[in-house]
Design a protein around this motif. Structure first.
Motif, PDB file in Angstrom:
ATOM      1  N   GLU A  93       0.829  -1.210   0.000  1.00 45.64           N
ATOM      2  CA  GLU A  93       0.000   0.000   0.000  1.00 45.64           C
ATOM      3  C   GLU A  93       0.866   1.264   0.000  1.00 45.64           C
ATOM      4  OE1 GLU A  93      -3.493   2.256  -0.131  1.00 45.64           O
ATOM      5  OE2 GLU A  93      -3.116   0.153  -0.571  1.00 45.64           O
ATOM      6  N   ARG A  95       3.925   1.526  -1.130  1.00 47.29           N
ATOM      7  CA  ARG A  95       4.534   1.623  -2.461  1.00 47.29           C
ATOM      8  C   ARG A  95       3.550   2.230  -3.446  1.00 47.29           C
ATOM      9  NH1 ARG A  95       5.608  -3.814  -5.486  1.00 47.29           N
ATOM     10  NH2 ARG A  95       3.360  -3.634  -5.574  1.00 47.29           N
ATOM     11  N   ARG A  96       2.296   1.785  -3.378  1.00 48.75           N
ATOM     12  CA  ARG A  96       1.254   2.296  -4.265  1.00 48.75           C
ATOM     13  C   ARG A  96       1.027   3.789  -4.042  1.00 48.75           C
ATOM     14  NH1 ARG A  96      -4.019   3.303  -4.681  1.00 48.75           N
ATOM     15  NH2 ARG A  96      -4.470   3.141  -2.479  1.00 48.75           N
ATOM     16  N   GLU A 101       0.274   5.470  -7.869  1.00 50.09           N
ATOM     17  CA  GLU A 101      -0.509   4.610  -8.746  1.00 50.09           C
ATOM     18  C   GLU A 101      -1.875   5.240  -9.010  1.00 50.09           C
ATOM     19  OE1 GLU A 101      -2.652   0.362  -8.271  1.00 50.09           O
ATOM     20  OE2 GLU A 101      -0.482   0.332  -7.966  1.00 50.09           O
TER      21      GLU A 101
END
Length: 184
Positions: A93, A95-96, A101
């Motif tokens: 999450e 990283r997203r 993203e």
């Protein structure tokens, strides 16, 4: 319920308050020393009582000394697997969010981080932990007493947040592209 939760609340609140003024090492050392002094005093007291009354009760902590305190390996493995699953989900999450993203979600995350900077400027971490601890014991009772009003107001907040989120996503073309990719 109050008789069971009161000592837990008070004891941990006392430890948290002590941690605001003293280091963790000092608090742990003093609490351990206090516990050791108590058990040694109780043991000496019981030995004197047994000698005076000429009873053979034995060690006052015998039942606790015979108690198995080892951690079961299967339970440790189960808990560690759950912890690893949560850590992995959090890393994915983050990283997203950090790699944008979804632009709207990353902006929300940025607003949250920005809000946390102000929160950090107003309070230190220990103060926040103490406030959270007090809230953990008081908010359930407040919710029980005012359940209908709180639920009604929370529903209003949820609908407003959903409205704002849908308006922001409609206004940002990047958000539309991400939604179209998810639908396909």
């Amino acid at each position: 319920m109050t008789f069971k939760s009161g000592p837990v609340f008070g004891g941990i609140l006392l430890v948290l308050l002590a941690l605001t003024y003293f280091s963790l090492i000092s608090v742990v050392a003093y609490l351990s020393l206090l516990g050791l002094t108590g058990t040694i005093s109780f043991r000496i007291y019981k030995n004197i009582v047994q000698a005076v009354q000429k009873t053979g009760d034995g060690h006052p902590f015998k039942e606790f000394l015979e108690l198995d305190v080892s951690l079961p390996q299967n339970k440790v493995k189960e808990v560690s697997e759950v912890a690893v699953a949560h850590i992995n989900a959090a890393v994915v999450e983050l990283r997203r969010l950090f790699l944008v993203e979804d632009l709207v979600d990353s902006i929300k995350f940025g607003v949250l981080l920005w809000t946390l900077t102000y929160l950090g400027a107003w309070f230190n971490g220990m103060t926040l932990i103490i406030i959270a601890w007090v809230a953990l014991f008081t908010l359930p009772k407040v919710y029980e007493a005012n359940k209908t009003q709180i639920d009604a107001n929370l529903e209003i907040v949820r609908t407003k947040l959903a409205e704002i989120t849908s308006k922001v996503k409609a206004a940002i073309p990047i958000g539309k592209k991400a939604e179209e990719k998810k639908e396909q």
